[in-house]
Design a protein around this motif. Structure first.
Motif, PDB file in Angstrom:
ATOM      1  N   VAL A 105       0.807  -1.217   0.000  1.00  0.00           N
ATOM      2  CA  VAL A 105       0.000   0.000   0.000  1.00  0.00           C
ATOM      3  C   VAL A 105       0.838   1.264   0.000  1.00  0.00           C
ATOM      4  CG1 VAL A 105      -0.248   0.122   2.512  1.00  0.00           C
ATOM      5  CG2 VAL A 105      -2.017   1.105   1.055  1.00  0.00           C
ATOM      6  N   ASP A 106       1.950   1.275   0.723  1.00  0.00           N
ATOM      7  CA  ASP A 106       2.764   2.487   0.777  1.00  0.00           C
ATOM      8  C   ASP A 106       3.340   2.824  -0.594  1.00  0.00           C
ATOM      9  OD1 ASP A 106       2.323   3.003   3.433  1.00  0.00           O
ATOM     10  OD2 ASP A 106       4.014   1.783   4.100  1.00  0.00           O
ATOM     11  N   ALA A 107       3.782   1.792  -1.304  1.00  0.00           N
ATOM     12  CA  ALA A 107       4.363   2.018  -2.628  1.00  0.00           C
ATOM     13  C   ALA A 107       3.306   2.495  -3.611  1.00  0.00           C
ATOM     14  CB  ALA A 107       5.000   0.726  -3.135  1.00  0.00           C
ATOM     15  N   LYS A 108       2.060   2.101  -3.379  1.00  0.00           N
ATOM     16  CA  LYS A 108       0.988   2.430  -4.313  1.00  0.00           C
ATOM     17  C   LYS A 108       0.131   3.603  -3.841  1.00  0.00           C
ATOM     18  CE  LYS A 108       0.490  -2.264  -6.169  1.00  0.00           C
ATOM     19  NZ  LYS A 108       0.721  -1.969  -7.582  1.00  0.00           N
ATOM     20  N   ARG A 109       0.469   4.176  -2.698  1.00  0.00           N
ATOM     21  CA  ARG A 109      -0.391   5.197  -2.114  1.00  0.00           C
ATOM     22  C   ARG A 109      -0.628   6.365  -3.067  1.00  0.00           C
ATOM     23  NH1 ARG A 109      -2.030   5.476   2.900  1.00  0.00           N
ATOM     24  NH2 ARG A 109      -0.411   4.053   3.617  1.00  0.00           N
ATOM     25  N   GLY A 110       0.433   6.804  -3.753  1.00  0.00           N
ATOM     26  CA  GLY A 110       0.288   7.911  -4.697  1.00  0.00           C
ATOM     27  C   GLY A 110      -0.715   7.597  -5.778  1.00  0.00           C
ATOM     28  N   LYS A 111      -0.671   6.380  -6.298  1.00  0.00           N
ATOM     29  CA  LYS A 111      -1.622   6.002  -7.345  1.00  0.00           C
ATOM     30  C   LYS A 111      -3.038   5.877  -6.786  1.00  0.00           C
ATOM     31  CE  LYS A 111      -3.062   2.705 -10.752  1.00  0.00           C
ATOM     32  NZ  LYS A 111      -2.893   1.472 -11.509  1.00  0.00           N
ATOM     33  N   ILE A 112      -3.170   5.333  -5.576  1.00  0.00           N
ATOM     34  CA  ILE A 112      -4.485   5.206  -4.952  1.00  0.00           C
ATOM     35  C   ILE A 112      -5.136   6.570  -4.805  1.00  0.00           C
ATOM     36  CG2 ILE A 112      -5.684   4.588  -2.813  1.00  0.00           C
ATOM     37  CD1 ILE A 112      -3.576   2.334  -2.487  1.00  0.00           C
ATOM     38  N   PHE A 113      -4.349   7.552  -4.331  1.00  0.00           N
ATOM     39  CA  PHE A 113      -4.870   8.907  -4.182  1.00  0.00           C
ATOM     40  C   PHE A 113      -5.266   9.484  -5.539  1.00  0.00           C
ATOM     41  CE2 PHE A 113      -2.321   9.907  -0.054  1.00  0.00           C
ATOM     42  CZ  PHE A 113      -3.119   9.019   0.638  1.00  0.00           C
ATOM     43  N   SER A 114      -4.463   9.218  -6.564  1.00  0.00           N
ATOM     44  CA  SER A 114      -4.738   9.731  -7.904  1.00  0.00           C
ATOM     45  C   SER A 114      -6.055   9.167  -8.439  1.00  0.00           C
ATOM     46  CB  SER A 114      -3.592   9.368  -8.850  1.00  0.00           C
ATOM     47  OG  SER A 114      -3.889   9.735 -10.181  1.00  0.00           O
ATOM     48  N   ILE A 115      -6.267   7.871  -8.247  1.00  0.00           N
ATOM     49  CA  ILE A 115      -7.495   7.226  -8.728  1.00  0.00           C
ATOM     50  C   ILE A 115      -8.717   7.796  -8.018  1.00  0.00           C
ATOM     51  CG2 ILE A 115      -8.787   5.054  -8.731  1.00  0.00           C
ATOM     52  CD1 ILE A 115      -6.107   3.628  -9.205  1.00  0.00           C
ATOM     53  N   ILE A 116      -8.640   7.899  -6.686  1.00  0.00           N
ATOM     54  CA  ILE A 116      -9.784   8.410  -5.933  1.00  0.00           C
ATOM     55  C   ILE A 116     -10.052   9.864  -6.290  1.00  0.00           C
ATOM     56  CG2 ILE A 116     -10.694   8.893  -3.626  1.00  0.00           C
ATOM     57  CD1 ILE A 116      -9.090   6.511  -2.585  1.00  0.00           C
ATOM     58  N   ASN A 143      -6.805   7.316   4.066  1.00  0.00           N
ATOM     59  CA  ASN A 143      -5.946   8.352   4.670  1.00  0.00           C
ATOM     60  C   ASN A 143      -5.506   9.408   3.676  1.00  0.00           C
ATOM     61  OD1 ASN A 143      -5.927   7.198   7.332  1.00  0.00           O
ATOM     62  ND2 ASN A 143      -4.520   5.640   6.571  1.00  0.00           N
ATOM     63  N   MET A 144      -6.383   9.709   2.738  1.00  0.00           N
ATOM     64  CA  MET A 144      -6.093  10.747   1.754  1.00  0.00           C
ATOM     65  C   MET A 144      -6.230  12.118   2.417  1.00  0.00           C
ATOM     66  SD  MET A 144      -7.898  11.017  -1.962  1.00  0.00           S
ATOM     67  CE  MET A 144      -7.796  12.472  -2.990  1.00  0.00           C
ATOM     68  N   PRO A 145      -5.243  12.999   2.251  1.00  0.00           N
ATOM     69  CA  PRO A 145      -5.286  14.320   2.882  1.00  0.00           C
ATOM     70  C   PRO A 145      -6.526  15.120   2.475  1.00  0.00           C
ATOM     71  CG  PRO A 145      -3.094  13.869   2.030  1.00  0.00           C
ATOM     72  CD  PRO A 145      -3.984  12.779   1.517  1.00  0.00           C
ATOM     73  N   ALA A 146      -7.070  15.883   3.426  1.00  0.00           N
ATOM     74  CA  ALA A 146      -8.272  16.676   3.175  1.00  0.00           C
ATOM     75  C   ALA A 146      -8.062  17.667   2.038  1.00  0.00           C
ATOM     76  CB  ALA A 146      -8.687  17.419   4.449  1.00  0.00           C
ATOM     77  N   ASP A 147      -6.845  18.214   1.920  1.00  0.00           N
ATOM     78  CA  ASP A 147      -6.547  19.168   0.838  1.00  0.00           C
ATOM     79  C   ASP A 147      -6.726  18.511  -0.526  1.00  0.00           C
ATOM     80  OD1 ASP A 147      -6.038  21.149   2.627  1.00  0.00           O
ATOM     81  OD2 ASP A 147      -3.847  21.061   2.464  1.00  0.00           O
ATOM     82  N   ASN A 148      -6.319  17.249  -0.644  1.00  0.00           N
ATOM     83  CA  ASN A 148      -6.467  16.526  -1.915  1.00  0.00           C
ATOM     84  C   ASN A 148      -7.943  16.346  -2.262  1.00  0.00           C
ATOM     85  OD1 ASN A 148      -3.766  16.079  -0.978  1.00  0.00           O
ATOM     86  ND2 ASN A 148      -3.577  14.324  -2.346  1.00  0.00           N
ATOM     87  N   ILE A 149      -8.744  16.028  -1.245  1.00  0.00           N
ATOM     88  CA  ILE A 149     -10.177  15.832  -1.458  1.00  0.00           C
ATOM     89  C   ILE A 149     -10.821  17.140  -1.902  1.00  0.00           C
ATOM     90  CG2 ILE A 149     -12.366  15.216  -0.361  1.00  0.00           C
ATOM     91  CD1 ILE A 149     -10.731  13.451   1.586  1.00  0.00           C
ATOM     92  N   ASP A 150     -10.510  18.216  -1.187  1.00  0.00           N
ATOM     93  CA  ASP A 150     -11.089  19.526  -1.520  1.00  0.00           C
ATOM     94  C   ASP A 150     -10.702  19.966  -2.929  1.00  0.00           C
ATOM     95  OD1 ASP A 150     -12.250  19.653   0.957  1.00  0.00           O
ATOM     96  OD2 ASP A 150     -10.670  20.875   1.860  1.00  0.00           O
ATOM     97  N   SER A 168       0.737  -5.976 -14.139  1.00  0.00           N
ATOM     98  CA  SER A 168       1.364  -4.952 -14.987  1.00  0.00           C
ATOM     99  C   SER A 168       0.340  -3.902 -15.412  1.00  0.00           C
ATOM    100  CB  SER A 168       1.993  -5.601 -16.226  1.00  0.00           C
ATOM    101  OG  SER A 168       3.048  -6.468 -15.865  1.00  0.00           O
ATOM    102  N   LEU A 169      -0.868  -4.353 -15.736  1.00  0.00           N
ATOM    103  CA  LEU A 169      -1.934  -3.414 -16.098  1.00  0.00           C
ATOM    104  C   LEU A 169      -2.320  -2.549 -14.899  1.00  0.00           C
ATOM    105  CD1 LEU A 169      -4.141  -5.806 -18.249  1.00  0.00           C
ATOM    106  CD2 LEU A 169      -3.039  -3.723 -19.097  1.00  0.00           C
ATOM    107  N   GLU A 170      -2.445  -3.178 -13.726  1.00  0.00           N
ATOM    108  CA  GLU A 170      -2.825  -2.439 -12.517  1.00  0.00           C
ATOM    109  C   GLU A 170      -1.791  -1.386 -12.137  1.00  0.00           C
ATOM    110  OE1 GLU A 170      -5.483  -5.810 -10.145  1.00  0.00           O
ATOM    111  OE2 GLU A 170      -3.321  -5.666  -9.791  1.00  0.00           O
ATOM    112  N   ASP A 171      -0.553  -1.610 -12.511  1.00  0.00           N
ATOM    113  CA  ASP A 171       0.522  -0.668 -12.171  1.00  0.00           C
ATOM    114  C   ASP A 171       0.522   0.580 -13.052  1.00  0.00           C
ATOM    115  OD1 ASP A 171       1.507  -2.105 -10.038  1.00  0.00           O
ATOM    116  OD2 ASP A 171       3.022  -3.169 -11.212  1.00  0.00           O
ATOM    117  N   LEU A 172      -0.200   0.545 -14.177  1.00  0.00           N
ATOM    118  CA  LEU A 172      -0.246   1.712 -15.062  1.00  0.00           C
ATOM    119  C   LEU A 172      -0.984   2.854 -14.372  1.00  0.00           C
ATOM    120  CD1 LEU A 172      -1.076   0.017 -18.505  1.00  0.00           C
ATOM    121  CD2 LEU A 172       1.155   0.789 -17.668  1.00  0.00           C
TER     122      LEU A 172
END
Length: 237
Positions: free
Chosen positions: A17-28, A60-67, A224-228
């Motif tokens: 999850v830590d390695a993918k956190r940036g992508k998770i935030f981007s998707i959401i 745990n996405m920062p409130a600033d990102n959500i706003d 590999s697809l999920e990592d894109l």
């Protein structure tokens, strides 16, 4: 078995999850942007947005990102245009794959997905080639240690779930897409945090892969697809 497959994927994602956190935030963020664009920026009158804000907080996405995502969706901030796309293709052994994409660059996404399929021993198919083999449903996966079966079944049935499936280490709840936000809200309001909750493409029929090497190739292609960066989710039969 669709839930079992998704459960394995969910646990694998949580391990990294830590390695993918940036992508998770981007998707959401992209989902929040689209939900705001389609239904307005007030969560009280936009159930889909309300569900996604809850999902963002659980990640745990920062409130600033959500706003920021809400403001972009409402047109209050300049920015790129996000589109939702669906790609269909075949993996090794003829396994069917549906790839959900949210992107600001269709050409980039198409190129990356086509290349990934090719390198992974698969190939893209035309629109509609596989979609009839899948049904769009709401899907929740919840570890058994989080809630007892009777309580979860009661919550699910009171909120129009289609089915509650008990697997070895988790529960799977299936519902119509129109009931997803209602059910998500009910589950969360009862203090239960799903390990995974999404609108998913569930296969009408599962295909068994008997050959171990082929199975490894399919899993590698899916990963590999999920990592894109633009890929939101990969669904298979």
């Amino acid at each position: 078995m669709a839930g079992h497959s998704k459960w394995a994927t969910t646990k694998r994602h949580k391990a990294a999850v830590d390695a993918k956190r940036g992508k998770i935030f981007s998707i959401i963020s992209k989902e929040i942007l689209l939900a705001t664009r389609d239904g307005g920026k007030d969560p009280e009158f936009n159930p889909r947005l309300r569900t996604l804000i809850s999902k963002a907080k659980q990640a745990n996405m920062p409130a600033d990102n959500i706003d920021r995502a809400i403001k972009k969706g409402a047109g209050e901030l300049g920015g790129v245009i996000i589109e939702e796309l669906l790609y269909e293709g075949y993996g090794p052994g003829g396994i069917g794959l549906i790839v959900e994409v949210t992107t600001d660059n269709k050409n980039r996404s198409a190129s990356e997905i086509r290349s990934t399929f090719s390198k992974g021993g698969g190939n893209l198919a035309g629109a509609g080639a596989l979609a009839f083999n899948f049904k769009r449903k709401g899907q929740f996966l919840i570890a058994k240690e989080k809630v007892d079966e009777d309580t979860l079944t009661e919550i699910a049935l009171e909120n129009d779930a289609e089915d509650v499936i008990s697997e070895k280490d988790h529960f799977e709840i299936i519902c119509e897409t129109s009931k997803y936000d209602l059910l998500a809200e009910a589950i969360n309001s009862n203090g239960v945090e799903p390990d995974s909750s999404d609108l998913a493409y569930l296969p009408n029929n599962q295909v068994s892969i008997e050959d171990e090497e082929t199975a490894k190739k399919v899993l590698k292609l899916i990963e590999s697809l999920e990592d894109l960066e633009d890929v939101k989710a990969v669904h298979s039969n």
